[in-house]
Enzyme design. Structure first.
Site, PDB file in Angstrom:
ATOM      1  CE  LYS A   1      91.046  93.971  81.092  1.00 32.47           C
ATOM      2  NZ  LYS A   1      89.737  95.659  82.055  1.00 32.47           N
TER       3      LYS A   1
ATOM      4  N   GLY B   1      77.938 111.836  76.113  1.00 30.97           N
ATOM      5  CA  GLY B   1      78.003 110.610  75.587  1.00 30.97           C
ATOM      6  C   GLY B   1      76.274 109.555  75.639  1.00 30.97           C
TER       7      GLY B   1
ATOM      8  N   GLY C   1      75.444 107.032  75.194  1.00 31.00           N
ATOM      9  CA  GLY C   1      75.168 105.613  75.012  1.00 31.00           C
ATOM     10  C   GLY C   1      74.885 104.502  75.869  1.00 31.00           C
ATOM     11  CG  ASN C   2      75.317 100.204  76.346  1.00 30.32           C
ATOM     12  OD1 ASN C   2      74.381 100.263  75.728  1.00 30.32           O
ATOM     13  ND2 ASN C   2      76.666  99.991  75.817  1.00 30.32           N
ATOM     14  CB  VAL C   3      76.415 104.301  81.121  1.00 31.90           C
ATOM     15  CG1 VAL C   3      76.433 104.724  82.248  1.00 31.90           C
ATOM     16  CG2 VAL C   3      78.150 102.764  81.344  1.00 31.90           C
TER      17      VAL C   3
END
Ligand code: NAI
Length: 349
Positions: free
Chosen positions: A78, A178, A180-182
């Site tokens: 990371k 949620g 959103g995108n997913v």
């Protein structure tokens, strides 16, 4: 601030400074037993270097187990850039970060994360080839979210098989947090499979669209935990499995895309005690990572799909291990990932 144990298992931690561009960053390579370390590059206005270091050590360690659980030949890493992404991000700073990544010679592969965008990676890419998750025009595979949603869907099918004996979701009710995108893509897949949907989002427009598109029932955000449903699919934020929410659940399965769903480790045990089957987040949400990782060897949609379907198989093994050893599913997932790592380490000797 740090104890010796904080660094005990990291292979390499690099501090980066580039005065002309103002770049200050840390790259942590946790473990490359299975392959080069893959992990996003976050940009955040950390209050101190110590705070940034703590974050990058924790996140890079998590990536090792995520890659191992997804059966990828990748390690965990990371990077964090210390700075405010709204005011301090410049092409020069991003390119300096690209040079820092390139200097590691491929031991660390970077990608988009909180505070960075795919466009930013166009800049990084000018200085390093060790980038994945690029836009299609730059030779990447584009938005990983639909693939993440597909992985969650396969994971829920596996959970259904384990819990109800059949891997199908027709007639089941799924509460999706949620859109959103997913979350949106997941709703599409669930709707096509004949599941009923209860949805919520803080964005009312997304909720109205889901009601219209999927015949979903909507609830206010705080009511999603107590919704009458068979499955809860968290696809918004983390730490939603906690002391306040757990007593409200009426579902039999929890599985969704959100990262770090368990507020504390013992909440996994609490779910088990309540008879709720929990699909560990780092296993079920690995679809996007599987997709971007495939860019390294030449993207092959069929192979990606096979590997994403494998999320279901991994979860079945985790559920069985959890039952046979009487441990929470999160712990079983960690055990399996650690076993894969130690067997690879033995073969390397
Ligand atoms: P997103 O930002 O596109 O969607 C999040 C949605 O949740 C938004 O519609 C937002 O309005 C809604 N939301 C925020 N707070 C809420 C609340 N309190 N109650 C209800 N809804 C709320 O994010 P995306 O990409 O869909 O990711 C969802 C989660 O999955 C995140 O936790 C992300 O870290 C994780 N994830 C995403 C992956 C991907 O491929 N996009 C891969 C692995 C994990």
């Amino acid at each position: 601030v740090f104890s010796a144990g904080d660094f005990a298992d990291h292979e390499q931690v690099v501090f980066v400074a580039d005065e002309p561009s103002g770049l200050r960053a840390i790259i942590a390579i946790h473990d490359t037993t299975l392959g080069p370390a893959l992990g996003g590059c976050r940009m955040y206005p950390y209050a101190s270097e110590a705070e940034a270091l703590r974050d990058v050590l924790r996140l890079s360690r998590g990536m090792t187990f995520k890659a191992a659980a997804a059966n990828l030949d990748l390690g965990g890493g990371k990077a964090v850039i210390i700075g405010d992404p709204r005011t301090q991000k410049t092409p020069a700073l991003l390119q300096a970060m690209g040079i820092a990544v390139e200097r590691l010679g491929g031991r660390y592969i970077t990608a988009e994360d909180v505070g960075t965008t795919v466009e930013d990676f166009g800049e990084l890419h000018k200085k390093t080839k060790h980038v994945v998750g690029l836009p299609v025009e730059l030779g990447g595979t584009g938005d990983p979210s639909p693939t993440t949603a597909r992985g969650v869907y396969y994971g829920l099918l596996a959970a259904a098989r384990h819990r109800w004996g059949e891997d199908q979701l027709a007639g089941k009710t799924v509460a999706v947090q949620g859109l959103g995108n997913v979350g949106w893509h997941l709703c599409e897949l669930l709707h096509a499979a004949g599941a009923k949907l209860v949805v919520t989002d803080v964005d009312d427009k997304r909720v109205s669209r889901a009601v219209a598109a999927f015949g979903a029932t909507s609830v206010p955000p705080e009511e999603i935990y107590g919704a009458r449903a068979d499955i809860f699919a968290p696809c918004a934020m983390g730490a939603i499995l906690n002391d306040e929410t757990l007593p409200l659940f009426r579902v039999e399965i929890v599985g969704g895309a959100a990262n770090n769903q368990l507020a504390l480790d013992h909440h996994g045990e609490a779910l088990r005690a309540r008879g709720i089957l929990y699909a560990p987040d780092f296993v079920i949400n690995a679809g996007g990572m599987i997709r971007v990782a495939s860019e390294r060897e030449g993207f092959d949609e069929a192979l990606v799909d096979r590997n994403v379907k494998g999320i279901g198989d991994s979860l079945l093994a985790i559920f069985q291990r959890s039952e046979s050893e009487g441990i929470q599913t999160n712990a079983a997932a960690m055990l399996l990932a650690r076993e894969r790592l130690s067997s690879a380490a033995t073969h390397r000797l």
